[in-house]
Motif scaffolding. Structure first.
Motif, PDB file in Angstrom:
ATOM      1  N   LEU A  41       0.826  -1.199   0.000  1.00 50.10           N
ATOM      2  CA  LEU A  41       0.000   0.000   0.000  1.00 50.10           C
ATOM      3  C   LEU A  41       0.863   1.252   0.000  1.00 50.10           C
ATOM      4  N   THR A  42       1.890   1.291   0.836  1.00 51.05           N
ATOM      5  CA  THR A  42       2.753   2.482   0.879  1.00 51.05           C
ATOM      6  C   THR A  42       3.505   2.655  -0.437  1.00 51.05           C
ATOM      7  N   GLU A  43       3.928   1.561  -1.053  1.00 50.48           N
ATOM      8  CA  GLU A  43       4.596   1.650  -2.359  1.00 50.48           C
ATOM      9  C   GLU A  43       3.649   2.225  -3.414  1.00 50.48           C
ATOM     10  N   ARG A  44       2.411   1.749  -3.418  1.00 49.66           N
ATOM     11  CA  ARG A  44       1.438   2.228  -4.413  1.00 49.66           C
ATOM     12  C   ARG A  44       1.099   3.702  -4.203  1.00 49.66           C
ATOM     13  N   MET A  45       0.990   4.132  -2.951  1.00 45.78           N
ATOM     14  CA  MET A  45       0.682   5.544  -2.670  1.00 45.78           C
ATOM     15  C   MET A  45       1.814   6.449  -3.160  1.00 45.78           C
ATOM     16  N   LYS A  46       3.050   5.989  -2.973  1.00 39.92           N
ATOM     17  CA  LYS A  46       4.202   6.777  -3.436  1.00 39.92           C
ATOM     18  C   LYS A  46       4.237   6.806  -4.958  1.00 39.92           C
ATOM     19  N   GLU A  47       4.064   5.649  -5.573  1.00 35.27           N
ATOM     20  CA  GLU A  47       4.153   5.535  -7.026  1.00 35.27           C
ATOM     21  C   GLU A  47       3.014   6.280  -7.730  1.00 35.27           C
ATOM     22  N   GLU A  48       1.814   6.145  -7.236  1.00 36.77           N
ATOM     23  CA  GLU A  48       0.655   6.671  -7.957  1.00 36.77           C
ATOM     24  C   GLU A  48       0.253   8.083  -7.561  1.00 36.77           C
TER      25      GLU A  48
ATOM     26  N   GLY B  64       2.496  10.100  -5.385  1.00 38.30           N
ATOM     27  CA  GLY B  64       3.651  10.849  -4.909  1.00 38.30           C
ATOM     28  C   GLY B  64       3.606  11.105  -3.409  1.00 38.30           C
ATOM     29  N   ARG B  65       2.868  10.277  -2.680  1.00 42.58           N
ATOM     30  CA  ARG B  65       2.717  10.451  -1.230  1.00 42.58           C
ATOM     31  C   ARG B  65       3.640   9.511  -0.479  1.00 42.58           C
ATOM     32  N   ILE B  66       4.384  10.089   0.430  1.00 42.79           N
ATOM     33  CA  ILE B  66       5.197   9.289   1.341  1.00 42.79           C
ATOM     34  C   ILE B  66       4.348   9.074   2.588  1.00 42.79           C
ATOM     35  N   CYS B  67       3.917   7.852   2.806  1.00 39.74           N
ATOM     36  CA  CYS B  67       3.047   7.544   3.938  1.00 39.74           C
ATOM     37  C   CYS B  67       3.879   7.234   5.176  1.00 39.74           C
ATOM     38  N   LYS B  68       3.388   7.701   6.303  1.00 39.41           N
ATOM     39  CA  LYS B  68       3.986   7.306   7.579  1.00 39.41           C
ATOM     40  C   LYS B  68       3.435   5.926   7.904  1.00 39.41           C
ATOM     41  N   ILE B  69       4.311   5.064   8.428  1.00 37.73           N
ATOM     42  CA  ILE B  69       3.903   3.693   8.736  1.00 37.73           C
ATOM     43  C   ILE B  69       4.470   3.314  10.097  1.00 37.73           C
ATOM     44  N   GLU B  70       3.637   2.684  10.915  1.00 38.35           N
ATOM     45  CA  GLU B  70       4.076   2.244  12.238  1.00 38.35           C
ATOM     46  C   GLU B  70       3.600   0.829  12.502  1.00 38.35           C
ATOM     47  N   GLY B  71       4.432   0.035  13.168  1.00 39.87           N
ATOM     48  CA  GLY B  71       4.058  -1.305  13.597  1.00 39.87           C
ATOM     49  C   GLY B  71       4.382  -2.420  12.635  1.00 39.87           C
ATOM     50  N   LYS B  72       5.017  -2.105  11.505  1.00 41.31           N
ATOM     51  CA  LYS B  72       5.269  -3.133  10.489  1.00 41.31           C
ATOM     52  C   LYS B  72       6.188  -4.244  11.001  1.00 41.31           C
ATOM     53  N   GLU B  73       7.128  -3.887  11.861  1.00 43.48           N
ATOM     54  CA  GLU B  73       8.085  -4.889  12.342  1.00 43.48           C
ATOM     55  C   GLU B  73       7.390  -5.999  13.128  1.00 43.48           C
ATOM     56  N   GLN B  74       6.388  -5.619  13.950  1.00 39.66           N
ATOM     57  CA  GLN B  74       5.680  -6.614  14.751  1.00 39.66           C
ATOM     58  C   GLN B  74       4.647  -7.379  13.934  1.00 39.66           C
ATOM     59  N   GLY B  75       3.969  -6.692  13.030  1.00 42.57           N
ATOM     60  CA  GLY B  75       2.998  -7.342  12.158  1.00 42.57           C
ATOM     61  C   GLY B  75       1.668  -7.689  12.801  1.00 42.57           C
ATOM     62  N   ASP B  76       1.399  -7.179  14.014  1.00 41.46           N
ATOM     63  CA  ASP B  76       0.110  -7.426  14.657  1.00 41.46           C
ATOM     64  C   ASP B  76      -0.913  -6.359  14.261  1.00 41.46           C
ATOM     65  N   TRP B  77      -0.437  -5.103  14.226  1.00 48.30           N
ATOM     66  CA  TRP B  77      -1.288  -3.950  13.914  1.00 48.30           C
ATOM     67  C   TRP B  77      -0.389  -2.926  13.237  1.00 48.30           C
ATOM     68  N   VAL B  78      -0.661  -2.658  11.973  1.00 42.85           N
ATOM     69  CA  VAL B  78       0.123  -1.678  11.236  1.00 42.85           C
ATOM     70  C   VAL B  78      -0.773  -0.489  10.918  1.00 42.85           C
ATOM     71  N   LEU B  79      -0.264   0.698  11.202  1.00 45.95           N
ATOM     72  CA  LEU B  79      -0.971   1.938  10.915  1.00 45.95           C
ATOM     73  C   LEU B  79      -0.271   2.615   9.744  1.00 45.95           C
TER      74      LEU B  79
ATOM     75  N   ASP C 100      -0.490   6.120   7.537  1.00 44.29           N
ATOM     76  CA  ASP C 100      -1.058   7.457   7.450  1.00 44.29           C
ATOM     77  C   ASP C 100      -0.838   7.966   6.036  1.00 44.29           C
ATOM     78  N   ALA C 101      -1.905   7.921   5.231  1.00 45.82           N
ATOM     79  CA  ALA C 101      -1.848   8.401   3.844  1.00 45.82           C
ATOM     80  C   ALA C 101      -2.451   9.801   3.757  1.00 45.82           C
ATOM     81  N   THR C 102      -2.291  10.585   4.788  1.00 39.38           N
ATOM     82  CA  THR C 102      -2.773  11.958   4.933  1.00 39.38           C
ATOM     83  C   THR C 102      -4.287  12.023   5.074  1.00 39.38           C
ATOM     84  N   ASP C 103      -5.046  11.910   3.975  1.00 36.69           N
ATOM     85  CA  ASP C 103      -6.510  12.011   4.030  1.00 36.69           C
ATOM     86  C   ASP C 103      -7.162  10.712   4.488  1.00 36.69           C
TER      87      ASP C 103
END
Length: 120
Positions: free
Chosen positions: A64-71, A73-88, A90-93
């Protein structure tokens, strides 16, 4: 290469549509969209979904973050990916929560954010 949609003119509805398509492409389960317009200043929409495993949760978020950047031009903030239980993501809107099912059940974000009277 960025898409023609990558501009300041991108609407939250366009971002939401692409978020949903991305989640569906990556086999996210139980996708719920909550309209936050007029209820919160954090975003226009919140999307909550599940992945079957920690690995799938991380992969859904990463794609999802790759697609937002590619399509868009948004750099999304991402948290929790390392644990993989709950990832947030933030794609702005649009704020996206990707959970493992048991973690989603524990936190029950839908109940907190859905308009009163809505059944989950």
């Amino acid at each position: 290469m960025t898409s023609p949609l990558a501009s300041a003119e991108t609407t939250s509805d366009q971002v939401l549509a692409r978020v949903i398509a991305s989640l569906e492409d990556d086999k996210a389960e139980d996708i719920v969209t909550i309209d936050l317009r007029g209820r919160s200043s954090i975003a226009d929409y919140m999307v909550i979904c599940s992945g079957r495993s920690s690995r799938q949760v991380g992969a859904i978020a990463e794609k999802l973050t790759e697609r937002m950047k590619e399509e868009f031009g948004r750099i999304c903030k991402i948290e929790g990916k390392e644990q993989g239980d709950w990832v947030l993501i933030d794609a702005t809107d649009v704020i996206v929560h990707v959970f493992r099912p048991e973690v989603r059940e524990f936190y029950q974000l839908e109940k907190m954010w859905m308009p009163s009277g809505t059944r989950v």
